[in-house]
Each structure stands twice: as structure tokens, then as C-alpha cells.
Design an enzyme around this catalytic site. Structure first.
Site, PDB file in Angstrom:
ATOM      1  CG  ASP A  85      -2.156   0.832   0.949  1.00 36.03           C
ATOM      2  OD1 ASP A  85      -3.271   0.485   0.888  1.00 36.03           O
ATOM      3  OD2 ASP A  85      -1.866   2.349   1.199  1.00 36.03           O
ATOM      4  CG  ASN A 117     -12.514  -0.511   3.606  1.00 39.49           C
ATOM      5  OD1 ASN A 117     -13.219  -0.939   4.725  1.00 39.49           O
ATOM      6  ND2 ASN A 117     -11.604   0.192   3.651  1.00 39.49           N
ATOM      7  N   GLY A 135     -15.480   3.284   3.776  1.00 41.65           N
ATOM      8  CA  GLY A 135     -14.029   3.658   3.493  1.00 41.65           C
ATOM      9  C   GLY A 135     -13.425   3.330   2.302  1.00 41.65           C
ATOM     10  CD  GLN A 136     -15.072   0.116  -2.649  1.00 43.15           C
ATOM     11  OE1 GLN A 136     -16.091  -0.225  -2.582  1.00 43.15           O
ATOM     12  NE2 GLN A 136     -14.166  -0.756  -3.585  1.00 43.15           N
ATOM     13  CG  HIS A 178      -8.718  -2.664  -2.472  1.00 43.76           C
ATOM     14  ND1 HIS A 178      -9.602  -2.069  -2.933  1.00 43.76           N
ATOM     15  CD2 HIS A 178      -8.250  -2.029  -1.362  1.00 43.76           C
ATOM     16  CE1 HIS A 178     -10.129  -1.020  -2.452  1.00 43.76           C
ATOM     17  NE2 HIS A 178      -9.481  -1.045  -1.303  1.00 43.76           N
TER      18      HIS A 178
HETATM   19  P1  5GP Z   1      -9.845   1.677   0.386  1.00 47.00           P
HETATM   20  O1  5GP Z   1      -9.827   2.968   0.985  1.00 47.00           O
HETATM   21  O2  5GP Z   1     -10.552   1.658  -0.970  1.00 47.00           O
HETATM   22  O3  5GP Z   1     -10.035   0.378   1.006  1.00 47.00           O
HETATM   23  O4  5GP Z   1      -8.334   1.589   0.021  1.00 47.00           O
HETATM   24  C1  5GP Z   1      -7.553   1.942  -1.067  1.00 47.00           C
HETATM   25  C2  5GP Z   1      -5.967   1.862  -0.610  1.00 47.00           C
HETATM   26  O5  5GP Z   1      -5.382   2.033  -1.735  1.00 47.00           O
HETATM   27  C3  5GP Z   1      -5.576   2.634   0.428  1.00 47.00           C
HETATM   28  O6  5GP Z   1      -4.845   2.116   1.428  1.00 47.00           O
HETATM   29  C4  5GP Z   1      -4.332   3.646  -0.424  1.00 47.00           C
HETATM   30  O7  5GP Z   1      -3.566   3.958   0.459  1.00 47.00           O
HETATM   31  C5  5GP Z   1      -4.092   2.612  -1.361  1.00 47.00           C
HETATM   32  N1  5GP Z   1      -3.560   3.427  -2.731  1.00 47.00           N
HETATM   33  C6  5GP Z   1      -4.406   4.397  -3.485  1.00 47.00           C
HETATM   34  N2  5GP Z   1      -3.619   4.850  -4.334  1.00 47.00           N
HETATM   35  C7  5GP Z   1      -2.550   3.979  -4.516  1.00 47.00           C
HETATM   36  C8  5GP Z   1      -1.361   3.502  -5.394  1.00 47.00           C
HETATM   37  O8  5GP Z   1      -1.286   4.460  -6.312  1.00 47.00           O
HETATM   38  N3  5GP Z   1      -0.571   2.602  -5.212  1.00 47.00           N
HETATM   39  C9  5GP Z   1      -0.837   1.991  -4.171  1.00 47.00           C
HETATM   40  N4  5GP Z   1       0.380   0.870  -4.177  1.00 47.00           N
HETATM   41  N5  5GP Z   1      -1.586   1.883  -3.130  1.00 47.00           N
HETATM   42  C10 5GP Z   1      -2.658   3.084  -3.263  1.00 47.00           C
END
Ligand code: 5GP
Ligand code: ZN
Length: 113
Positions: free
Chosen positions: A31, A86, A92-93, A99
Site C-alpha cells: 500500500d 471495504n 471507507g472504500q 482489494h
Molecule cells: P480503500 O480505502 O479503497 O479500502 O483502500 C485503498 C487503498 O489503496 C488505500 O489504503 C490507499 O493508500 C491505497 N492506494 C491508493 N492509491 C494507490 C497507489 O497508487 N498505489 C498503491 N500502492 N496504493 C494506493
């Protein structure tokens, strides 16, 4: 493949990522904003917008994500870890490609925020 999807762009190499594991069906990568010493994501290469969009056809694929996420955590030396998935902005998504978060390396509280 969704043209506007960030994680589809990581899958096709348009956006770089620090990969942990890759095969023909799934990709695991660190992440970009880790919330714990261990924080990587495991995603299907098939674009599925989130857990709410999983169908019966995806059962094996989603099971594999969890099996591989656990295996990779243990291989990295983390026997205690948490899976988070999420679904929807209020949960929180922020990236709408399924993922599995794999978090570990610190004490994790319950309930989550
Ligand atoms: P969500 O909030 O949708 O459950 O999680 C999305 C995750 O993707 C977050 O923890 C965020 O830090 C990660 N993320 C967002 N953009 C990028 C990216 O460009 N590269 C990587 N490796 N992680 C990302
Ligand atoms: Zn996608």
C-alpha cells in the site's frame, strides 16, 4: 480492465507499484500509504468493483485472494494479521476495484473506526 480504474492501471503496468506477488489471476503490492508495518493489498486481475459485486463465478478467485494474502503475510514473518475489505464510500472504500488489505506488525484495536 476499466480504463479509469487506478488498480487496473497498476495491473497493466501503467502505474508502478511495489509488488509482493503476481500470477495470472492476482496481484499483491504494498500500500502506498501503509497503516501498519505490514500493509499490502491483494487484488484480482479481473476488474470487480468491490465485495458487493462478487458473483458465484468469482468464488474460487476470492478464496484464492484470502489464501494467498495469509500465505504472504506468514512468509513475511507476520503470524498475526488482519484482513480488511471495504465496500462503498461510507465504509471507507476509495478505490473501486476489489482489494484485500493485509495489515500486521502492530497491535490492532477492535472495533475499527
Ligand atoms: P480503500 O480505502 O479503497 O479500502 O483502500 C485503498 C487503498 O489503496 C488505500 O489504503 C490507499 O493508500 C491505497 N492506494 C491508493 N492509491 C494507490 C497507489 O497508487 N498505489 C498503491 N500502492 N496504493 C494506493
Ligand atoms: Zn479495476
Amino acid at each position: 480492465m476499466e480504463n479509469s480504474c487506478l488498480f487496473c492501471k497498476i495491473i497493466n503496468g501503467e502505474i508502478p507499484a511495489n509488488n509482493v506477488f503476481e500470477d495470472e489471476e492476482i496481484l499483491a503490492f504494498h500500500d502506498i500509504n501503509p497503516e501498519a508495518p505490514l500493509h499490502f493489498l491483494v487484488i484480482p486481475k479481473k476488474h470487480i468493483s468491490g465485495p458487493g459485486a462478487v458473483t458465484a463465478t468469482d468464488q474460487q478467485l476470492i478464496g484464492k485472494l484470502m489464501q494467498k494474502g495469509a500465505e504472504l503475510a506468514k512468509e513475511s514473518g507476520f503470524d498475526d494479521f488482519r484482513f480488511v475489505v471495504n465496500n462503498g464510500a461510507k465504509a471507507g472504500q476509495t478505490v473501486f476495484h476489489f482489494h484485500l488489505h493485509v495489515l500486521g506488525g502492530r497491535a490492532l484495536t477492535w472495533p475499527p473506526g
